[in-house]
Motif scaffolding. Structure first.
Motif, PDB file in Angstrom:
ATOM      1  N   GLU A  95      19.255  76.131   6.870  1.00 52.44           N
ATOM      2  CA  GLU A  95      18.648  77.010   7.878  1.00 52.44           C
ATOM      3  C   GLU A  95      18.316  78.373   7.275  1.00 52.44           C
ATOM      4  O   GLU A  95      17.246  78.938   7.534  1.00 52.44           O
ATOM      5  CB  GLU A  95      19.594  77.179   9.066  1.00 52.44           C
ATOM      6  CG  GLU A  95      19.021  78.036  10.184  1.00 52.44           C
ATOM      7  CD  GLU A  95      19.976  78.188  11.352  1.00 52.44           C
ATOM      8  OE1 GLU A  95      19.637  78.923  12.300  1.00 52.44           O
ATOM      9  OE2 GLU A  95      21.066  77.580  11.313  1.00 52.44           O
ATOM     10  N   ASP A  96      19.251  78.902   6.453  1.00 47.67           N
ATOM     11  CA  ASP A  96      18.988  80.159   5.748  1.00 47.67           C
ATOM     12  C   ASP A  96      17.726  80.032   4.898  1.00 47.67           C
ATOM     13  O   ASP A  96      16.849  80.904   4.912  1.00 47.67           O
ATOM     14  CB  ASP A  96      20.156  80.513   4.816  1.00 47.67           C
ATOM     15  CG  ASP A  96      21.385  81.000   5.546  1.00 47.67           C
ATOM     16  OD1 ASP A  96      21.243  81.672   6.571  1.00 47.67           O
ATOM     17  OD2 ASP A  96      22.497  80.713   5.060  1.00 47.67           O
ATOM     18  N   ALA A  97      17.674  78.946   4.130  1.00 50.20           N
ATOM     19  CA  ALA A  97      16.560  78.754   3.196  1.00 50.20           C
ATOM     20  C   ALA A  97      15.221  78.712   3.923  1.00 50.20           C
ATOM     21  O   ALA A  97      14.225  79.299   3.462  1.00 50.20           O
ATOM     22  CB  ALA A  97      16.775  77.474   2.391  1.00 50.20           C
ATOM     23  N   ARG A 101      12.271  81.356   3.496  1.00 43.89           N
ATOM     24  CA  ARG A 101      10.947  80.878   3.059  1.00 43.89           C
ATOM     25  C   ARG A 101       9.847  81.390   3.970  1.00 43.89           C
ATOM     26  O   ARG A 101       8.812  81.896   3.501  1.00 43.89           O
ATOM     27  CB  ARG A 101      10.939  79.348   3.042  1.00 43.89           C
ATOM     28  CG  ARG A 101       9.594  78.747   2.593  1.00 43.89           C
ATOM     29  CD  ARG A 101       9.443  77.320   3.070  1.00 43.89           C
ATOM     30  NE  ARG A 101       9.393  77.256   4.541  1.00 43.89           N
ATOM     31  CZ  ARG A 101       9.376  76.111   5.231  1.00 43.89           C
ATOM     32  NH1 ARG A 101       9.439  74.955   4.600  1.00 43.89           N
ATOM     33  NH2 ARG A 101       9.322  76.133   6.557  1.00 43.89           N
ATOM     34  N   ASP A 102      10.037  81.260   5.277  1.00 41.39           N
ATOM     35  CA  ASP A 102       9.000  81.686   6.217  1.00 41.39           C
ATOM     36  C   ASP A 102       8.739  83.187   6.097  1.00 41.39           C
ATOM     37  O   ASP A 102       7.590  83.637   6.156  1.00 41.39           O
ATOM     38  CB  ASP A 102       9.420  81.335   7.640  1.00 41.39           C
ATOM     39  CG  ASP A 102       9.439  79.831   7.892  1.00 41.39           C
ATOM     40  OD1 ASP A 102       8.891  79.090   7.063  1.00 41.39           O
ATOM     41  OD2 ASP A 102      10.023  79.411   8.912  1.00 41.39           O
ATOM     42  N   GLU A 126      11.234  78.877  -4.519  1.00 43.35           N
ATOM     43  CA  GLU A 126      12.256  77.961  -5.045  1.00 43.35           C
ATOM     44  C   GLU A 126      13.605  78.248  -4.390  1.00 43.35           C
ATOM     45  O   GLU A 126      14.071  79.391  -4.373  1.00 43.35           O
ATOM     46  CB  GLU A 126      12.377  78.125  -6.562  1.00 43.35           C
ATOM     47  CG  GLU A 126      13.382  77.176  -7.188  1.00 43.35           C
ATOM     48  CD  GLU A 126      13.523  77.391  -8.686  1.00 43.35           C
ATOM     49  OE1 GLU A 126      13.939  76.449  -9.374  1.00 43.35           O
ATOM     50  OE2 GLU A 126      13.237  78.507  -9.176  1.00 43.35           O
ATOM     51  N   PHE A 127      14.228  77.217  -3.863  1.00 40.54           N
ATOM     52  CA  PHE A 127      15.568  77.318  -3.298  1.00 40.54           C
ATOM     53  C   PHE A 127      16.565  77.023  -4.407  1.00 40.54           C
ATOM     54  O   PHE A 127      16.605  75.917  -4.944  1.00 40.54           O
ATOM     55  CB  PHE A 127      15.734  76.333  -2.141  1.00 40.54           C
ATOM     56  CG  PHE A 127      17.110  76.339  -1.524  1.00 40.54           C
ATOM     57  CD1 PHE A 127      17.772  77.540  -1.290  1.00 40.54           C
ATOM     58  CD2 PHE A 127      17.733  75.164  -1.176  1.00 40.54           C
ATOM     59  CE1 PHE A 127      19.036  77.560  -0.725  1.00 40.54           C
ATOM     60  CE2 PHE A 127      18.999  75.168  -0.604  1.00 40.54           C
ATOM     61  CZ  PHE A 127      19.651  76.366  -0.382  1.00 40.54           C
ATOM     62  N   VAL A 132      17.014  82.313  -2.762  1.00 41.31           N
ATOM     63  CA  VAL A 132      15.638  81.829  -2.627  1.00 41.31           C
ATOM     64  C   VAL A 132      14.739  82.836  -3.327  1.00 41.31           C
ATOM     65  O   VAL A 132      14.871  84.053  -3.111  1.00 41.31           O
ATOM     66  CB  VAL A 132      15.225  81.680  -1.149  1.00 41.31           C
ATOM     67  CG1 VAL A 132      13.792  81.148  -1.057  1.00 41.31           C
ATOM     68  CG2 VAL A 132      16.179  80.750  -0.415  1.00 41.31           C
ATOM     69  N   THR A 133      13.845  82.331  -4.169  1.00 38.45           N
ATOM     70  CA  THR A 133      13.012  83.210  -4.990  1.00 38.45           C
ATOM     71  C   THR A 133      11.529  82.936  -4.790  1.00 38.45           C
ATOM     72  O   THR A 133      11.097  81.775  -4.785  1.00 38.45           O
ATOM     73  CB  THR A 133      13.361  83.035  -6.481  1.00 38.45           C
ATOM     74  OG1 THR A 133      14.697  83.491  -6.702  1.00 38.45           O
ATOM     75  CG2 THR A 133      12.417  83.838  -7.369  1.00 38.45           C
ATOM     76  N   LEU A 134      10.790  84.007  -4.601  1.00 36.17           N
ATOM     77  CA  LEU A 134       9.328  83.940  -4.575  1.00 36.17           C
ATOM     78  C   LEU A 134       8.810  84.349  -5.943  1.00 36.17           C
ATOM     79  O   LEU A 134       9.129  85.433  -6.432  1.00 36.17           O
ATOM     80  CB  LEU A 134       8.775  84.899  -3.512  1.00 36.17           C
ATOM     81  CG  LEU A 134       7.278  85.224  -3.603  1.00 36.17           C
ATOM     82  CD1 LEU A 134       6.440  83.991  -3.263  1.00 36.17           C
ATOM     83  CD2 LEU A 134       6.915  86.386  -2.681  1.00 36.17           C
TER      84      LEU A 134
END
Length: 248
Positions: A95-97, A101-102, A126-127, A132-134
């Motif tokens: 749920e965090d991921a 992401r959104d 990428e999770f 989580v990285t953009l």
């Protein structure tokens, strides 16, 4: 006198973004590991640390003196019984991921700096389990393309400023040359240093942190809140000189 524990940032401190260690740096780190404990702290996941850093060291290196803090200090691994074992992992839920992401997509699109409809070099988001990285061009973008995109860090700061208000319950920080990293609230490089100090029973006063972004707003600056001694470097070549000076 060599500090009991030396912590190193990764990108542009030990090597350029996601590139493997150069031979001279691997030799210097191997020599340092014979004399002190060493911690590597960066935004990549464990697999990236192994490929980029650990696998470049000789098989007889003193790995029991080496500690890995991937995902910006959200996890800590030590070498025991021939493998890397977790000391802790601040895991994000699915749920965090999805929430992160959104928000990454919404904030990035608002800036106009990232077009998710265009092809990328691997995944843009990428999770990493605890992070989580953009990555603007994708996780596998060529180094030259990444380094040329934001040399003064203004684009990454614009991205962070657009994304952070959407994720007040998380830590949103500039990562590598084209990335934004998100972890649990309060989980960052300073968090990792404190946990490592506790785990090894080494006072922070006996530790040193070496990084290329220790200036205000840089992605290493947060470590200063721990009281750790710091050493600013400009690039891996300067880091190698610092290591060699410690070994004399």
């Amino acid at each position: 006198m060599i500090p009991k524990l030396i912590c190193f940032d990764i990108d542009n401190t030990l090597t350029v973004s996601k590139a493997p260690l150069e031979v001279d740096m691997a030799i210097a780190l191997t020599a340092l590991l014979r004399k002190a404990k060493v911690a590597l702290v960066g935004g990549g996941k464990l697999e990236q640390f192994k490929k980029q850093l650990v696998d470049q060291l000789p098989s007889d290196a003193a790995f029991t003196n080496l500690y890995l803090l991937p995902t910006s200090g959200a996890a800590l691994y030590e070498y025991a019984l021939g493998e890397w074992s977790p000391v802790y992992i601040e895991t994000l839920t699915e749920e965090d991921a999805l929430t992160i992401r959104d928000a990454l997509m919404e904030g990035a699109e608002k800036t106009g700096l990232v077009d998710f409809s265009t092809p990328s070099h691997g995944d843009r988001i990428e999770f990493r389990g605890s992070e989580v990285t953009l990555s603007v061009f994708g996780q596998e973008a060529p180094v030259e393309e990444k380094l040329a995109w934001d040399p003064d860090q203004t684009k990454r700061e614009q991205l962070r400023n657009a994304i952070a208000p959407l994720l007040p319950q998380y830590d949103v920080k500039r990562g590598g040359s084209t990335s934004i990293d998100v972890t649990k609230h309060g989980v960052n490089k300073a968090f990792g240093i404190r946990r490592l100090s506790e785990h090894l029973n080494i006072p922070i006063a006996d530790m040193l942190y070496i990084g290329d972004q220790l200036y205000p707003g840089g992605n290493d600056d947060v470590v200063k809140e721990t009281g750790i001694k710091t050493q600013q470097v400009a690039n891996p070549e300067e880091t190698a000189l610092v290591i060699k000076a410690m070994l004399v």
